[in-house]
Design an enzyme around this catalytic site. Structure first.
Site, short mmCIF file in Angstrom:
data_model
loop_
_atom_site.label_atom_id
_atom_site.label_comp_id
_atom_site.label_asym_id
_atom_site.label_seq_id
_atom_site.Cartn_x
_atom_site.Cartn_y
_atom_site.Cartn_z
N LYS A 1 36.16 43.71 47.20
CA LYS A 1 36.14 44.39 48.50
C LYS A 1 37.16 45.52 48.59
O LYS A 1 36.84 46.61 49.06
CB LYS A 1 36.39 43.39 49.64
N ARG B 1 39.96 28.65 48.20
CA ARG B 1 39.78 29.89 48.97
C ARG B 1 38.31 30.12 49.28
O ARG B 1 37.95 30.62 50.35
CB ARG B 1 40.35 31.08 48.19
N ARG C 1 49.01 33.79 37.87
CA ARG C 1 49.66 33.50 39.15
C ARG C 1 49.10 32.21 39.75
O ARG C 1 47.95 31.85 39.52
CB ARG C 1 49.43 34.65 40.14
N ARG D 1 37.63 38.10 60.37
CA ARG D 1 37.60 37.04 59.35
C ARG D 1 36.93 35.78 59.86
O ARG D 1 36.76 34.82 59.12
CB ARG D 1 39.00 36.74 58.83
N ARG E 1 42.46 36.48 35.53
CA ARG E 1 43.51 37.51 35.68
C ARG E 1 44.81 37.05 35.04
O ARG E 1 45.20 35.88 35.13
CB ARG E 1 43.79 37.77 37.16
#
Length: 220
Positions: free
Chosen positions: A13, A172, A161, A88, A127
């Site tokens: 996004k 999430r 992370r 949201r 990542r």
């Protein structure tokens, strides 16, 4: 154009918002930027948000909505805007509808970036970030470093992370499905939603998005 960008974490996004806003010559308004700007400028809303965040609590809808309304009222947003991360949830969407209606405005479209859940997990969990500089980010599949675990730029250690682990990503996604995804149905009822695949190269997705928004605008 007044556009809302929706999609799960890892859908790209932020990247797409920047390109679309540039192509459409409208400001990109993200929730993160709203919070940072209000807190750094010491606005009343920023102070309220900081107090909640410092206490480890979610910022209430009315504070977020207030920040968004202030930003949308600025001169550069007069001809339109692209909202990223707001609304949201459905209550924020209802408040946005009411705010726009009061100004004699309305949304032109809601762009839904669709990505399979397993791809979201693969994108985020893959990542690897440099410990020396968090702007140096690699991906084990899509953009691997030349040497495993070592930053190409500065030689620093690459690590995963805590919020990039598969377990965290799936949590999430659960929050997204329960809180944010229902706004898609809210806007579908208004005939505003355009859904596109967010798979492929960045420029391909941007082109797909621009074509879908133009088609929606022409039909509207």
């Amino acid at each position: 154009m007044r556009i809302v960008l929706v999609g799960p974490p890892g859908a790209g996004k932020g990247t797409q918002a920047a390109f679309l806003a540039k192509n459409l010559s409208i400001p990109h308004i993200s929730t993160g930027d709203l919070f940072r700007a209000n807190i750094s400028q010491g606005t009343d809303l920023g102070k309220q948000a900081k107090a909640f965040m410092d206490a480890g609590n979610l910022v209430p809808d009315e504070v977020t909505i207030g920040m968004a309304k202030d930003r949308m009222a600025q001169a550069d947003a007069e001809g339109g805007f692209l909202l990223d991360g707001f609304p949201r949830n459905v209550s924020q969407a209802v408040a946005l509808d009411a705010s726009l209606k009061a100004e004699g405005q309305q949304l032109d479209g809601v762009l839904d970036l669709e990505v399979p859940e397993d791809e979201v997990v693969k994108r985020i969990a893959g990542r690897r970030t440099c410990r020396n500089d968090s702007s140096h980010v690699f991906h084990v599949t899509y953009s691997p470093p030349k040497e495993d675990g070592v930053c190409d730029v500065c030689g620093g250690e690459l690590y995963q992370r805590g919020d990039d682990t598969e377990e965290t990503v799936r949590r999430r996604l659960e929050v997204y499905h329960s809180e944010t995804e229902p706004i898609i149905d809210h806007y579908k009822a208004q005939g505003l939603v355009v859904t596109i695949s967010a798979l492929g190269k960045v420029d391909e997705v941007t082109k797909r998005a621009m074509e879908a928004l133009k088609k929606s605008s022409d039909e509207g």
